[in-house]
Design an enzyme around this catalytic site. Structure first.
Site, PDB file in Angstrom:
ATOM      1  N   MET A  26       0.848  -1.202   0.000  1.00 19.00           N
ATOM      2  CA  MET A  26       0.000   0.000   0.000  1.00 19.00           C
ATOM      3  C   MET A  26       0.881   1.248   0.000  1.00 19.00           C
ATOM      4  SD  MET A  26      -3.475  -0.772   1.816  1.00 19.00           S
ATOM      5  CE  MET A  26      -3.102  -0.331   3.465  1.00 19.00           C
ATOM      6  N   GLY A  27       2.148   1.086  -0.377  1.00 14.71           N
ATOM      7  CA  GLY A  27       3.062   2.233  -0.385  1.00 14.71           C
ATOM      8  C   GLY A  27       3.628   2.496   0.999  1.00 14.71           C
ATOM      9  N   GLY A  32      11.270  -3.383   5.523  1.00 14.02           N
ATOM     10  CA  GLY A  32      10.534  -4.651   5.475  1.00 14.02           C
ATOM     11  C   GLY A  32      10.059  -4.935   4.053  1.00 14.02           C
ATOM     12  N   HIS A  33       9.501  -3.901   3.392  1.00 15.87           N
ATOM     13  CA  HIS A  33       9.027  -4.083   2.016  1.00 15.87           C
ATOM     14  C   HIS A  33      10.207  -4.354   1.085  1.00 15.87           C
ATOM     15  CE1 HIS A  33       5.734  -1.442   3.644  1.00 15.87           C
ATOM     16  NE2 HIS A  33       5.028  -2.390   3.088  1.00 15.87           N
ATOM     17  N   GLN A  60     -10.264  -1.675   2.224  1.00 17.30           N
ATOM     18  CA  GLN A  60      -9.840  -2.402   3.424  1.00 17.30           C
ATOM     19  C   GLN A  60      -9.727  -1.512   4.665  1.00 17.30           C
ATOM     20  OE1 GLN A  60      -6.000  -3.600   1.440  1.00 17.30           O
ATOM     21  NE2 GLN A  60      -5.194  -3.464   3.516  1.00 17.30           N
ATOM     22  N   LYS A 148       4.751 -11.377   8.870  1.00 11.92           N
ATOM     23  CA  LYS A 148       4.357 -10.567  10.027  1.00 11.92           C
ATOM     24  C   LYS A 148       2.834 -10.458  10.073  1.00 11.92           C
ATOM     25  CE  LYS A 148       4.616  -6.015  11.901  1.00 11.92           C
ATOM     26  NZ  LYS A 148       3.969  -5.013  11.037  1.00 11.92           N
ATOM     27  N   SER A 184       7.921  -1.932  11.041  1.00  9.36           N
ATOM     28  CA  SER A 184       6.584  -1.445  10.707  1.00  9.36           C
ATOM     29  C   SER A 184       6.661   0.064  10.608  1.00  9.36           C
ATOM     30  CB  SER A 184       5.620  -1.844  11.832  1.00  9.36           C
ATOM     31  OG  SER A 184       4.453  -1.065  11.760  1.00  9.36           O
TER      32      SER A 184
HETATM   33  O1  PAF Z   1      -0.419  -5.799   3.508  1.00  6.95           O
HETATM   34  C1  PAF Z   1      -0.777  -4.824   2.803  1.00  6.95           C
HETATM   35  O2  PAF Z   1      -0.017  -3.866   2.641  1.00  6.95           O
HETATM   36  C2  PAF Z   1      -2.152  -4.826   2.152  1.00  6.95           C
HETATM   37  O3  PAF Z   1      -3.092  -5.420   2.972  1.00  6.95           O
HETATM   38  C3  PAF Z   1      -2.160  -5.459   0.748  1.00  6.95           C
HETATM   39  C4  PAF Z   1      -1.822  -6.938   0.790  1.00  6.95           C
HETATM   40  C5  PAF Z   1      -1.175  -4.729  -0.146  1.00  6.95           C
HETATM   41  C6  PAF Z   1      -3.550  -5.323   0.116  1.00  6.95           C
HETATM   42  O4  PAF Z   1      -3.924  -3.986  -0.033  1.00  6.95           O
END
Ligand code: PAF
Length: 281
Positions: A26-27, A32-33, A60, A148, A184
Site C-alpha cells: 500500500m506504499g 521490510g518491504h 480495506q 508478520k 513497521s
Molecule cells: O499488507 C498490505 O499492505 C495490504 O493489505 C495489501 C496486501 C497490499 C492489500 O492492499
C-alpha cells in the site's frame, strides 16, 4: 524500472518473462518491504519480472479518516522499488481499480473473524478483493507476502485455494530491527520510552517459543508467560489479543502438540498498536 498506472497496460505486458512475481503493497515502503522485493527478485531471477503494486486500497479501511491519513510517498517508494530490484511498479488510481457501479465482492467468513479481524469488520474482505484483482491484472505466477501479517497470509492462501487462482503464495520471514522489534511504519510513532520496551513483544514470544521447545505445550501456560512479562514492564502495555492458533485454520489451539501452531499478539504501546507472531515447534 517502469511505472504503470493503467490496468490495460499492465494486463498487456508480454507474458514471455517468467516467473512473474508480484509484491502487493500500500506504499509508504520501508526496509521490510524492500526485503520482500529482494525476495521476489530472487524468485524471478534475471529471466523473470518483479512487479510491485503500490495502492492504498480504500476497501480495506473501516474508517474513512484512517484512509485519508494513510501516508503517501510515491517518489520515495519508487526509489525503494528500484533499489531492491523491481522491474515494474503498478500504481493505479482508485477509480481505475474500482468501477463506480461495482457489485461483486469477495467475502471470507471464517479466518477473518478472530485476531486482527475481530476489531476490523470488512477489512480482510477488502484485502481479498484487491488481491484477487491484482492477481488477475498482473497475471503473476507468484506473490510474496510478509509473515508478520500472518492472518492476512493465511487468508490469501485460503482465497487462492477456494477460488482456484493459479498463483503460488510465498510467505517471507518477518524483517526485524536489531532489537528484535518487527519492522513497521508504526514504529516511527512510538515514544522513545515505548520504543525502548517494544522489543519485549518479540522477546516474550521467544520466551514462550523456548518453553514450548523444552516441552511446555499447554497454551494457557505459554500465554500467561507472555502476558506476565509484558505486564511487568515499566511502561503500560495493553494486550489487544494474545492467541495460540492453528497455522492454517487460525482456530485456537489448547495444546501445541495437537496442531502446527503459531503464537500471535497485538498490543498497544501508548496509542501505537503493534503486532507480531512466531511459529511454535
Ligand atoms: O499488507 C498490505 O499492505 C495490504 O493489505 C495489501 C496486501 C497490499 C492489500 O492492499
Amino acid at each position: 524500472m517502469k511505472l504503470i498506472q493503467s490496468i490495460e497496460e499492465m494486463q498487456n505486458l508480454p507474458s514471455l518473462n517468467t516467473p512473474r512475481v508480484l509484491v502487493p503493497t500500500m506504499g509508504a515502503l520501508h526496509k521490510g518491504h524492500s526485503e520482500l522485493i529482494k525476495k521476489a527478485r530472487e524468485i524471478a531471477s534475471d529471466k523473470g519480472i518483479v512487479i510491485v503494486s503500490v495502492f492504498a486500497n480504500p476497501t480495506q479501511f473501516d474508517r474513512q479518516q484512517d484512509f485519508d491519513s494513510y501516508p503517501k510517498s510515491l517518489e520515495k517508494d519508487l526509489t525503494v522499488c528500484e533499489t531492491a530490484g523491481a522491474d515494474f511498479v503498478f500504481h493505479p488510481a482508485a477509480n481505475e481499480m474500482y468501477h463506480e457501479e461495482r457489485s461483486i465482492s469477495v467475502n471470507e467468513s471464517a479466518l477473518s473473524r478472530s485476531l486482527c479481524g475481530a476489531t476490523r469488520p470488512g477489512h480482510f474482505d477488502g484485502v481479498c478483493i484487491v488481491c484477487t484483482k491484482f492477481f488477475n491484472i498482473t497475471k503473476a505466477s507468484h506473490a510474496v507476502f510478509g509473515q508478520k501479517d500472518f492472518q492476512q497470509l493465511a487468508i490469501i492462501r485460503r482465497l487462492v485455494r477456494d477460488l482456484n487462482i493459479a498463483i503460488k503464495i510465498i510467505g517471507a520471514e518477518t524483517v526485524r530491527e536489531p532489537s528484535g522489534l518487527a519492522m513497521s511504519s508504526r514504529n516511527l510513532n512510538l515514544t522513545s520510552k515505548n520504543k525502548e520496551y517494544a522489543p519485549s513483544l518479540f522477546l516474550s514470544l521467544n520466551m514462550a517459543k523456548q518453553e514450548n521447545a523444552y516441552g511446555v505445550n499447554d497454551s494457557q501456560t505459554l500465554k500467561a508467560l507472555v502476558s506476565n512479562h509484558l505486564h511487568s514492564l515499566p511502561v503500560e502495555v495493553k494486550i489487544d489479543y494474545l492467541e495460540i492458533v492453528d497455522v492454517e485454520t487460525l482456530a485456537p489451539v489448547k495444546n501445541t502438540q495437537d496442531n502446527p501452531s503459531v503464537i500471535a499478539i497485538a498490543a498497544f504501546f501508548g496509542d501505537v498498536r503493534l503486532i507480531d507472531n512466531l511459529p511454535l515447534s
